[in-house]
Design an enzyme around this catalytic site. Structure first.
Site, mmCIF file in Angstrom:
data_model
loop_
_atom_site.group_PDB
_atom_site.id
_atom_site.type_symbol
_atom_site.label_atom_id
_atom_site.label_comp_id
_atom_site.label_asym_id
_atom_site.label_seq_id
_atom_site.Cartn_x
_atom_site.Cartn_y
_atom_site.Cartn_z
ATOM 1 N N SER A 7 0.846 -1.196 0.000
ATOM 2 C CA SER A 7 0.000 0.000 0.000
ATOM 3 C C SER A 7 0.880 1.243 0.000
ATOM 4 C CB SER A 7 -0.894 0.018 1.238
ATOM 5 O OG SER A 7 -1.380 1.329 1.417
ATOM 6 N N HIS A 32 -1.225 -1.472 -4.155
ATOM 7 C CA HIS A 32 -2.493 -1.110 -3.519
ATOM 8 C C HIS A 32 -2.527 0.404 -3.329
ATOM 9 C CE1 HIS A 32 -6.062 -1.981 -1.077
ATOM 10 N NE2 HIS A 32 -5.616 -1.085 -0.207
ATOM 11 N N HIS A 65 -8.293 1.159 -3.970
ATOM 12 C CA HIS A 65 -9.223 0.978 -2.849
ATOM 13 C C HIS A 65 -9.845 2.330 -2.532
ATOM 14 C CE1 HIS A 65 -9.495 -0.025 1.770
ATOM 15 N NE2 HIS A 65 -10.675 0.098 1.220
ATOM 16 N N MET A 67 -11.886 4.621 -0.451
ATOM 17 C CA MET A 67 -12.532 4.885 0.841
ATOM 18 C C MET A 67 -13.208 6.240 0.707
ATOM 19 S SD MET A 67 -9.532 3.379 3.219
ATOM 20 C CE MET A 67 -8.365 3.455 1.878
ATOM 21 N N ASP A 174 -6.598 -6.230 4.525
ATOM 22 C CA ASP A 174 -5.966 -4.910 4.528
ATOM 23 C C ASP A 174 -5.986 -4.345 5.940
ATOM 24 O OD1 ASP A 174 -5.054 -2.380 3.945
ATOM 25 O OD2 ASP A 174 -6.747 -1.812 2.670
HETATM 26 C C1 DX5 Z 1 -6.142 1.741 5.711
HETATM 27 C C2 DX5 Z 1 -5.673 1.398 4.314
HETATM 28 C C3 DX5 Z 1 -4.566 0.419 4.280
HETATM 29 C C4 DX5 Z 1 -3.302 0.857 4.962
HETATM 30 C C5 DX5 Z 1 -2.703 -0.376 5.575
HETATM 31 O O1 DX5 Z 1 -7.358 2.397 5.649
HETATM 32 O O2 DX5 Z 1 -6.739 0.858 3.551
HETATM 33 O O3 DX5 Z 1 -4.307 -0.038 2.963
HETATM 34 O O4 DX5 Z 1 -2.379 1.437 4.103
HETATM 35 O O5 DX5 Z 1 -1.604 0.001 6.348
HETATM 36 P P1 DX5 Z 1 -0.876 -1.001 7.332
HETATM 37 O O6 DX5 Z 1 -0.468 -2.203 6.533
HETATM 38 O O7 DX5 Z 1 0.260 -0.204 7.841
HETATM 39 O O8 DX5 Z 1 -1.880 -1.377 8.398
HETATM 40 ZN ZN ZN Z 2 -6.425 -0.187 1.537
#
Ligand code: DX5
Ligand code: ZN
Length: 228
Positions: A7, A32, A65, A67, A174
């Site tokens: 990510s 990602h 992704h 959000m 995730d």
């Molecule tokens: C959180 C994101 C994730 C985030 C994960 O809302 O969707 O993709 O980057 O980060 P880590 O792996 O550090 O938990």
């Molecule tokens: Zn994510």
């Protein structure tokens, strides 16, 4: 098929292009890309211009992704910027089926994501329609949070459903992935592993190589249909 999906939310944006090249050298195939709107989640990340500009530099699979509240407004834009798959949140759409249709009509893979409190049951009727289900294992919004143990059961439940119906649907996880939780999620049945802070620290290329090897090793332990 297993993939490590780093990510870029945890990237050093001053060196983003360089870091993506390091991931490529490590054999990573998926990237990602977390888009946050400050409404569906409290924080704001980045959007189309960033994606457009990295698209010019890499052939990696762009796993976007969203959000974002009412993401159906932006499907076409993200496809134009270079998305290869678009995942929307079940909780963010008024008409989730319509959003999935828009993604498929735009010619990219379609994903649906559920927050930790959303039951699998809320999206199980859509398993025929989507390419992937993203099970959030932290509250969406920030990198570097702790894995929520109660989400493991949801991964298992989905894996059972998908295998029972012999569907071709990937399970992505995730949030909070590290050495320990990587094992948990793979044993539970996930095959697309998003990782932010676990990859983007110290030597990125070494991390990605090591984590990919670990995913390959752990995947030998499980025996779901898609892994044979
Ligand atoms: C959180 C994101 C994730 C985030 C994960 O809302 O969707 O993709 O980057 O980060 P880590 O792996 O550090 O938990
Ligand atoms: Zn994510």
């Amino acid at each position: 098929m297993y993939q490590l999906c780093p990510s870029i939310l945890s990237a050093d944006f001053n060196r983003l292009g360089e870091q993506i090249k390091a991931l490529e050298r490590a054999g990573v195939e998926w990237l990602h890309i977390d888009v946050m709107d400050g409404d569906f989640v409290p924080s704001i990340s980045f959007g189309m211009p960033v994606i457009r500009s990295i698209r010019r530099e890499t052939g990696l699979f762009f796993d976007v992704h969203l959000m974002v509240t009412a993401p159906e407004r932006y499907i076409q834009d993200f496809v134009k910027c270079g998305a290869d798959s678009i995942t929307v949140h079940a909780e963010a759409c008024d008409d989730l089926e319509l959003a999935i249709d828009l993604i498929k009509d735009a010619g990219v893979k379609a994903g649906v994501s559920i927050k930790p409190a959303t039951p699998v049951n809320d999206i199980s009727h859509l398993l025929d329609e989507v390419d992937l289900v993203l099970v959030m294992t932290v509250q969406p919004g920030f990198g570097g949070q702790k894995y929520l143990d109660e989400c493991t059961e949801k991964i298992q439940e989905l894996r059972e459903l998908i295998d029972r119906e012999e569907l071709d649907v990937d399970i992505q996880v995730d949030g909070g992935i590290n050495d320990e939780t990587l094992e948990t999620v793979i044993h539970a049945g996930a095959n697309l592993i998003v990782a932010g802070s676990y990859v983007f620290r110290d030597d990125l290329e070494d991390n990605a190589k090591r984590i990919r090897r670990k995913i390959d090793r752990l995947s030998q332990d499980v025996d779901w249909r898609g892994n044979k």
